[in-house]
Design a protein around this motif. Structure first.
Motif, PDB file in Angstrom:
ATOM      1  N   ALA A  79      46.035  36.149  25.497  1.00 10.70           N
ATOM      2  CA  ALA A  79      47.360  36.336  26.088  1.00 10.70           C
ATOM      3  C   ALA A  79      47.473  35.468  27.330  1.00 10.70           C
ATOM      4  CB  ALA A  79      47.582  37.807  26.443  1.00 10.70           C
ATOM      5  N   ASP A  80      48.643  35.485  27.944  1.00 12.60           N
ATOM      6  CA  ASP A  80      48.819  34.721  29.176  1.00 12.60           C
ATOM      7  C   ASP A  80      47.959  35.314  30.282  1.00 12.60           C
ATOM      8  OD1 ASP A  80      50.624  36.450  31.170  1.00 12.60           O
ATOM      9  OD2 ASP A  80      51.312  36.789  29.112  1.00 12.60           O
ATOM     10  N   PRO A  81      47.593  34.508  31.272  1.00 11.75           N
ATOM     11  CA  PRO A  81      46.651  34.988  32.293  1.00 11.75           C
ATOM     12  C   PRO A  81      47.115  36.243  33.025  1.00 11.75           C
ATOM     13  CG  PRO A  81      46.799  32.600  32.373  1.00 11.75           C
ATOM     14  CD  PRO A  81      47.861  33.052  31.415  1.00 11.75           C
ATOM     15  N   ASP A  82      48.400  36.394  33.290  1.00 12.47           N
ATOM     16  CA  ASP A  82      48.873  37.579  34.000  1.00 12.47           C
ATOM     17  C   ASP A  82      48.652  38.840  33.164  1.00 12.47           C
ATOM     18  OD1 ASP A  82      49.618  36.084  36.177  1.00 12.47           O
ATOM     19  OD2 ASP A  82      51.734  35.961  35.612  1.00 12.47           O
ATOM     20  N   THR A  83      48.927  38.748  31.863  1.00 13.72           N
ATOM     21  CA  THR A  83      48.705  39.903  30.989  1.00 13.72           C
ATOM     22  C   THR A  83      47.229  40.225  30.884  1.00 13.72           C
ATOM     23  OG1 THR A  83      50.707  39.429  29.717  1.00 13.72           O
ATOM     24  CG2 THR A  83      49.044  40.805  28.655  1.00 13.72           C
ATOM     25  N   VAL A  84      46.394  39.197  30.742  1.00 10.15           N
ATOM     26  CA  VAL A  84      44.952  39.414  30.686  1.00 10.15           C
ATOM     27  C   VAL A  84      44.473  40.108  31.953  1.00 10.15           C
ATOM     28  CG1 VAL A  84      42.719  38.221  30.752  1.00 10.15           C
ATOM     29  CG2 VAL A  84      44.431  37.583  29.045  1.00 10.15           C
ATOM     30  N   ALA A  85      44.957  39.660  33.101  1.00 10.48           N
ATOM     31  CA  ALA A  85      44.532  40.263  34.368  1.00 10.48           C
ATOM     32  C   ALA A  85      44.969  41.726  34.444  1.00 10.48           C
ATOM     33  CB  ALA A  85      45.103  39.471  35.534  1.00 10.48           C
ATOM     34  N   ALA A  86      46.183  42.029  33.974  1.00  7.80           N
ATOM     35  CA  ALA A  86      46.664  43.411  34.001  1.00  7.80           C
ATOM     36  C   ALA A  86      45.833  44.306  33.087  1.00  7.80           C
ATOM     37  CB  ALA A  86      48.133  43.455  33.594  1.00  7.80           C
ATOM     38  N   LEU A  87      45.485  43.804  31.911  1.00  6.40           N
ATOM     39  CA  LEU A  87      44.661  44.585  30.987  1.00  6.40           C
ATOM     40  C   LEU A  87      43.251  44.765  31.541  1.00  6.40           C
ATOM     41  CD1 LEU A  87      45.715  43.013  27.566  1.00  6.40           C
ATOM     42  CD2 LEU A  87      46.607  45.085  28.654  1.00  6.40           C
ATOM     43  N   GLU A  88      42.743  43.735  32.175  1.00  3.87           N
ATOM     44  CA  GLU A  88      41.385  43.826  32.734  1.00  3.87           C
ATOM     45  C   GLU A  88      41.321  44.872  33.842  1.00  3.87           C
ATOM     46  OE1 GLU A  88      37.790  40.698  33.803  1.00  3.87           O
ATOM     47  OE2 GLU A  88      39.881  40.058  34.089  1.00  3.87           O
ATOM     48  N   ARG A  89      42.397  44.993  34.619  1.00  8.18           N
ATOM     49  CA  ARG A  89      42.418  46.016  35.670  1.00  8.18           C
ATOM     50  C   ARG A  89      42.424  47.425  35.085  1.00  8.18           C
ATOM     51  NH1 ARG A  89      46.006  42.257  38.092  1.00  8.18           N
ATOM     52  NH2 ARG A  89      47.818  43.408  37.305  1.00  8.18           N
ATOM     53  N   ALA A  90      42.916  47.568  33.851  1.00  8.58           N
ATOM     54  CA  ALA A  90      42.943  48.886  33.202  1.00  8.58           C
ATOM     55  C   ALA A  90      41.618  49.236  32.539  1.00  8.58           C
ATOM     56  CB  ALA A  90      44.071  48.926  32.167  1.00  8.58           C
ATOM     57  N   GLN A  91      40.721  48.258  32.416  1.00 10.40           N
ATOM     58  CA  GLN A  91      39.415  48.514  31.808  1.00 10.40           C
ATOM     59  C   GLN A  91      38.471  49.182  32.792  1.00 10.40           C
ATOM     60  OE1 GLN A  91      38.271  44.508  30.397  1.00 10.40           O
ATOM     61  NE2 GLN A  91      37.980  45.421  28.370  1.00 10.40           N
ATOM     62  N   PRO A  92      37.524  49.968  32.288  1.00 11.42           N
ATOM     63  CA  PRO A  92      36.434  50.414  33.164  1.00 11.42           C
ATOM     64  C   PRO A  92      35.504  49.240  33.459  1.00 11.42           C
ATOM     65  CG  PRO A  92      36.007  51.079  30.909  1.00 11.42           C
ATOM     66  CD  PRO A  92      37.397  50.483  30.919  1.00 11.42           C
ATOM     67  N   LEU A  93      34.621  49.417  34.408  1.00 10.74           N
ATOM     68  CA  LEU A  93      33.642  48.372  34.695  1.00 10.74           C
ATOM     69  C   LEU A  93      32.705  48.191  33.503  1.00 10.74           C
ATOM     70  CD1 LEU A  93      32.688  49.256  38.381  1.00 10.74           C
ATOM     71  CD2 LEU A  93      34.051  47.303  37.600  1.00 10.74           C
ATOM     72  N   TRP A  94      32.321  46.971  33.236  1.00 12.98           N
ATOM     73  CA  TRP A  94      31.367  46.623  32.181  1.00 12.98           C
ATOM     74  C   TRP A  94      31.740  47.286  30.844  1.00 12.98           C
ATOM     75  CZ3 TRP A  94      29.264  49.222  36.656  1.00 12.98           C
ATOM     76  CH2 TRP A  94      28.997  48.348  37.701  1.00 12.98           C
ATOM     77  N   PRO A  95      32.917  47.009  30.318  1.00 14.05           N
ATOM     78  CA  PRO A  95      33.367  47.711  29.110  1.00 14.05           C
ATOM     79  C   PRO A  95      32.684  47.246  27.830  1.00 14.05           C
ATOM     80  CG  PRO A  95      34.955  46.044  29.743  1.00 14.05           C
ATOM     81  CD  PRO A  95      33.931  46.074  30.832  1.00 14.05           C
ATOM     82  N   VAL A  96      32.098  46.047  27.852  1.00 15.52           N
ATOM     83  CA  VAL A  96      31.459  45.495  26.658  1.00 15.52           C
ATOM     84  C   VAL A  96      29.970  45.355  26.931  1.00 15.52           C
ATOM     85  CG1 VAL A  96      31.422  43.589  25.008  1.00 15.52           C
ATOM     86  CG2 VAL A  96      33.580  44.249  26.092  1.00 15.52           C
ATOM     87  N   SER A  97      29.150  45.918  26.043  1.00 12.01           N
ATOM     88  CA  SER A  97      27.703  45.921  26.249  1.00 12.01           C
ATOM     89  C   SER A  97      27.104  44.530  26.069  1.00 12.01           C
ATOM     90  CB  SER A  97      27.048  46.882  25.267  1.00 12.01           C
ATOM     91  OG  SER A  97      27.153  46.374  23.942  1.00 12.01           O
ATOM     92  N   SER A  98      25.908  44.350  26.595  1.00 15.06           N
ATOM     93  CA  SER A  98      25.229  43.057  26.453  1.00 15.06           C
ATOM     94  C   SER A  98      24.996  42.682  24.988  1.00 15.06           C
ATOM     95  CB  SER A  98      23.902  43.072  27.217  1.00 15.06           C
ATOM     96  OG  SER A  98      24.141  43.195  28.605  1.00 15.06           O
ATOM     97  N   PRO A  99      24.561  43.600  24.096  1.00 16.88           N
ATOM     98  CA  PRO A  99      24.433  43.222  22.687  1.00 16.88           C
ATOM     99  C   PRO A  99      25.764  42.790  22.067  1.00 16.88           C
ATOM    100  CG  PRO A  99      23.164  45.199  23.132  1.00 16.88           C
ATOM    101  CD  PRO A  99      23.985  44.942  24.354  1.00 16.88           C
ATOM    102  N   ALA A 100      26.857  43.454  22.438  1.00 14.78           N
ATOM    103  CA  ALA A 100      28.160  43.060  21.898  1.00 14.78           C
ATOM    104  C   ALA A 100      28.581  41.694  22.426  1.00 14.78           C
ATOM    105  CB  ALA A 100      29.210  44.116  22.245  1.00 14.78           C
ATOM    106  N   LEU A 101      28.277  41.410  23.680  1.00 15.90           N
ATOM    107  CA  LEU A 101      28.579  40.083  24.239  1.00 15.90           C
ATOM    108  C   LEU A 101      27.779  39.000  23.519  1.00 15.90           C
ATOM    109  CD1 LEU A 101      28.615  40.967  28.037  1.00 15.90           C
ATOM    110  CD2 LEU A 101      30.601  40.417  26.607  1.00 15.90           C
TER     111      LEU A 101
END
Length: 362
Positions: free
Chosen positions: A233-255
């Motif tokens: 998505a556009d950077p502003d939308t990505v930033a807004a969604l990222e602020r709604a995520q908890p910290l470290w939402p994706v595990s190292s194996p998933a990354l």
């Protein structure tokens, strides 16, 4: 007191509305609690996955579990894969997390979901307090999308492509006509990598206002238990969604999986798998065509097909006794108890299923 002859009859009570579909029912529920082993045609994860090389990459990441996850390399890999800057990429715990983030972070006065489709977007919006409108596509014209059917004032529109459960692939130019300033257009492309050439994909487009594309790596690569997907998505939308995520939402194996599955060799393997799925789907549709009472939605483009037949709910139960789990259709808005969804499998599995279906219908 009995009515006198010639007295007016009381009007019949209004018919009860049909029950609201269970938006939280998903295909994995069909394979649970069986007395014996079931051949799984209810879940759309590709069989024989994850491949050995991917399991090795994931296993190697276990040595890093003492450190907090660092998603920068995976994010860059996804960005390169789609020809985008990293600011337009957000990694998520499966595409399902993205629906929750959108419901929480995007301000919408009139969200609309195009159905039949994956029900989690509507469930997430309702859980976030939204009143959700539905655009119900019609089986009589093959569940085709007319952009004019979407209300002009809808400021959040969600549509799947190819759509689960119909397997319909909407033309990219039709979907592009839904984009406009002031509207967030969410296109769920969770199964697009199972379409040869990813034709009609909008991932990588930056010219459409408000476009948000969701992708999943769980279906093609057999990572449903690992949970990995992403938002474009556009950077502003990505930033807004990222602020709604908890910290470290994706595990190292998933990354590690996201980075590996975005590499050129993995993309070539996925493309070959998409070609095989298309051939296997043609075989499944040919076998289903032998049953006169079955109507399939065609042309199908995903790794699954949708079919309609009288008494489908009873057929589903009978198939279970014969060792096959299939996905019920009545939990999708716009469908009902006469619909079933079948995952595409190899030809030998399809032939065994066709034999069991023939016995059931007989």
């Amino acid at each position: 007191m009995p009515a006198h002859a010639g007295s007016a009859r009381l009007p019949a009570p209004p018919a009860a509305p049909p029950p609201e579909p269970d938006l939280r029912h998903h295909g994995d529920a069909e394979v649970r609690g069986a007395d014996g082993a079931l051949t799984d045609l209810a879940v759309n994860v590709r069989t024989g996955t994850p491949p050995a090389w991917l399991k090795a990459r994931i296993a190697a990441s276990l040595d890093t579990l003492a450190a907090y996850p660092d998603g920068r390399a995976a994010r860059r890999a996804v960005a390169v894969r789609h020809g985008l800057p990293v600011e337009r990429v957000l990694l998520t715990s499966g595409a399902a997390e993205a629906f929750v983030l959108l419901a929480r972070a995007v301000r919408a006065r009139r969200p609309v979901v195009v159905h039949p489709q994956f029900t989690e977007p509507e469930a997430a919006l309702r859980d976030a307090g939204h009143e959700v409108g539905r655009v119900l596509l019609d089986a009589r014209d093959g569940f085709r999308l007319d952009p004019a059917a979407v209300p002009e004032d809808a400021d959040l529109v969600v549509v799947g492509n190819p759509t689960n459960p119909t397997s319909v692939l909407h033309p990219a130019d039709v979907l592009a006509r839904l984009a406009r300033p002031g509207r967030t257009l969410v296109v769920d492309e969770a199964f697009m990598d199972a379409v040869p050439g990813e034709r009609e994909a909008l991932a990588g487009r930056t010219d459409l206002p408000g476009l948000v594309v969701l992708r999943s790596l769980t279906k093609t690569w057999g990572l449903a238990g690992l949970r990995i997907g992403y938002v474009l998505a556009d950077p502003d939308t990505v930033a807004a969604l990222e602020r709604a995520q908890p910290l470290w939402p994706v595990s190292s194996p998933a990354l590690a999986a996201a980075e590996a599955c975005s590499a050129p060799g993995a993309l070539a393997e996925a493309a070959a798998a998409a070609g095989q799925i298309a051939a296997d789907r043609d075989h499944l549709l040919a076998r289903l065509a032998a049953f006169g009472q079955i109507r399939t939605v065609a042309p199908a483009a995903g790794p699954f097909v949708l079919l309609q037949l009288p008494g489908a709910d009873e057929v589903r139960a009978a198939l279970r006794t014969r060792g096959f789990a299939v996905r019920r259709g009545d939990t999708f808005p716009g469908l009902g108890p006469d619909w079933l969804r079948l995952a595409v499998r190899d030809r030998a599995t399809t032939d065994r299923f066709a034999a069991a279906l023939g016995e059931t219908l007989a």
